[in-house]
Design a protein around this motif. Structure first.
Motif, PDB file in Angstrom:
ATOM      1  N   GLY A 207       0.814  -1.209   0.000  1.00 56.55           N
ATOM      2  CA  GLY A 207       0.000   0.000   0.000  1.00 56.55           C
ATOM      3  C   GLY A 207       0.848   1.260   0.000  1.00 56.55           C
ATOM      4  O   GLY A 207       0.525   2.249  -0.675  1.00 56.55           O
ATOM      5  N   LYS A 208       1.943   1.249   0.750  1.00 56.11           N
ATOM      6  CA  LYS A 208       2.854   2.392   0.768  1.00 56.11           C
ATOM      7  C   LYS A 208       3.496   2.606  -0.600  1.00 56.11           C
ATOM      8  O   LYS A 208       3.607   3.739  -1.087  1.00 56.11           O
ATOM      9  CB  LYS A 208       3.942   2.176   1.822  1.00 56.11           C
ATOM     10  N   ILE A 209       3.901   1.504  -1.228  1.00 54.79           N
ATOM     11  CA  ILE A 209       4.523   1.603  -2.561  1.00 54.79           C
ATOM     12  C   ILE A 209       3.518   2.124  -3.578  1.00 54.79           C
ATOM     13  O   ILE A 209       3.837   2.980  -4.414  1.00 54.79           O
ATOM     14  CB  ILE A 209       5.081   0.233  -2.987  1.00 54.79           C
ATOM     15  N   ASP A 210       2.277   1.629  -3.495  1.00 54.61           N
ATOM     16  CA  ASP A 210       1.249   2.086  -4.427  1.00 54.61           C
ATOM     17  C   ASP A 210       0.937   3.560  -4.204  1.00 54.61           C
ATOM     18  O   ASP A 210       0.743   4.318  -5.167  1.00 54.61           O
ATOM     19  CB  ASP A 210      -0.017   1.239  -4.250  1.00 54.61           C
ATOM     20  N   ASP A 230       6.532   7.974   4.524  1.00 54.99           N
ATOM     21  CA  ASP A 230       7.407   7.633   5.654  1.00 54.99           C
ATOM     22  C   ASP A 230       8.397   6.520   5.326  1.00 54.99           C
ATOM     23  O   ASP A 230       8.623   5.623   6.155  1.00 54.99           O
ATOM     24  CB  ASP A 230       6.553   7.252   6.873  1.00 54.99           C
ATOM     25  N   PHE A 231       8.985   6.560   4.132  1.00 53.37           N
ATOM     26  CA  PHE A 231      10.099   5.665   3.841  1.00 53.37           C
ATOM     27  C   PHE A 231      11.350   6.218   4.522  1.00 53.37           C
ATOM     28  O   PHE A 231      11.459   7.435   4.754  1.00 53.37           O
ATOM     29  CB  PHE A 231      10.322   5.543   2.332  1.00 53.37           C
ATOM     30  N   HIS A 236      15.625   3.440   0.296  1.00 52.41           N
ATOM     31  CA  HIS A 236      14.632   2.487   0.797  1.00 52.41           C
ATOM     32  C   HIS A 236      13.446   2.402  -0.162  1.00 52.41           C
ATOM     33  O   HIS A 236      13.005   1.298  -0.526  1.00 52.41           O
ATOM     34  CB  HIS A 236      14.170   2.933   2.189  1.00 52.41           C
ATOM     35  N   LEU A 237      12.924   3.552  -0.596  1.00 53.59           N
ATOM     36  CA  LEU A 237      11.813   3.550  -1.549  1.00 53.59           C
ATOM     37  C   LEU A 237      12.228   2.887  -2.860  1.00 53.59           C
ATOM     38  O   LEU A 237      11.495   2.047  -3.398  1.00 53.59           O
ATOM     39  CB  LEU A 237      11.337   4.975  -1.821  1.00 53.59           C
ATOM     40  N   ASN A 238      13.394   3.246  -3.375  1.00 54.68           N
ATOM     41  CA  ASN A 238      13.852   2.664  -4.642  1.00 54.68           C
ATOM     42  C   ASN A 238      13.960   1.146  -4.556  1.00 54.68           C
ATOM     43  O   ASN A 238      13.557   0.425  -5.475  1.00 54.68           O
ATOM     44  CB  ASN A 238      15.221   3.246  -5.022  1.00 54.68           C
ATOM     45  N   ARG A 239      14.488   0.650  -3.466  1.00 56.22           N
ATOM     46  CA  ARG A 239      14.666  -0.795  -3.300  1.00 56.22           C
ATOM     47  C   ARG A 239      13.320  -1.514  -3.274  1.00 56.22           C
ATOM     48  O   ARG A 239      13.127  -2.531  -3.949  1.00 56.22           O
ATOM     49  CB  ARG A 239      15.448  -1.081  -2.025  1.00 56.22           C
TER      50      ARG A 239
END
Length: 256
Positions: A207-210, A230-231, A236-239
């Motif tokens: 859900g956070k990625i979406d 809140d990444f 962290h987000l890229n990974r």
């Protein structure tokens, strides 16, 4: 060689993909996804069942249907996908009730042609009229491959999902959430996974990625996506983003 090219037009997104040694982690989308295998064999788990899409196979994924994906063997894989916002698919098919695709893979040359024509229009930035015309042709042909239905998922699970969604922009506290349902943390995890195919944390992270993806599409700002959901940082987000979309959030923003 792995290559993922995304393009977006209004409420449609298209993907052109080549894969050899890449594997999608288990995830789901808030959109409908329809794709065509162009070369090789795509294998994935869908609702606990192992699926193989050979060349010419048209693949259907309903919103929030959990799946993973990879090439079947070392010869690799090429495919194209379309992603539709649920409201757009209902508009295009002129249906008022939710749509449920009941067959995960269909071999139909005409349907395959319409999917690829629309995908190519989006990927090559064709004008809006051409995209709309190709969408209508695809929608008209889709009417024989789905059923309308009333959502049948356990209402408790739906409430659990809604509660998790309230925490996408902060830390997930399973102890607190599970107490609301009269369950221990471990009972909550087992029940949620049995009903959805993913753990609460996997659902939360997806859900956070979406949510980050939507910000990137709208604002073209990866750092806003990092902060909003809140990444830890952009790395962290890229990974995490790459595990679901095949490319980093930075590269996705460049495609958009």
């Amino acid at each position: 060689m792995n290559e993922f090219i995304y393009k977006k037009h209004k409420r449609i997104k298209a993907l052109s993909a080549r894969m050899s040694d890449f594997s999608y982690k288990k995830h789901s989308h808030g959109e409908y996804a329809i794709g065509v295998t162009l070369r090789g064999i795509q294998q994935y788990q869908l609702d606990g069942s192992h699926q193989l899409s050979h060349q010419g196979g048209v693949m259907f994924f309903n919103p929030e249907q959990v799946h993973d994906g990879s090439a079947y063997d070392e010869t690799g894989l090429e495919y194209a996908m379309l992603y539709f916002e649920p409201s757009l698919l209902l508009e295009a098919t002129q249906h008022k009730e939710s749509i449920q695709f009941t067959e995960p893979i269909i071999y139909n040359q005409t349907l395959s042609k319409h999917v690829l024509h629309l995908a190519n229009a989006v990927l090559h930035d064709k004008n809006e009229c051409i995209c709309d015309e190709r969408l209508i042709k695809l929608a008209d042909h889709l009417t024989g491959f789905h059923q309308t239905y009333s959502p049948h998922q356990d209402s408790i699970i739906q409430t659990m999902k809604e509660e998790i969604h309230l925490h996408l922009k902060d830390q997930l506290r399973l102890d607190t959430i599970s107490e609301q349902f009269g369950l221990s943390k471990f009972q909550f995890i087992r029940y949620f996974k049995a009903q959805t195919g993913v753990t609460p944390y996997q659902y939360y992270l997806n859900g956070k990625i979406d949510g980050a993806r939507k910000i990137i599409e709208q604002e073209k700002d990866v750092f806003m996506a990092v902060n909003e959901f809140d990444f830890v940082d952009l790395t962290h987000l890229n990974r995490q983003f790459k595990k679901v979309y095949g490319i980093t959030a930075n590269d996705y923003a460049n495609h958009m």
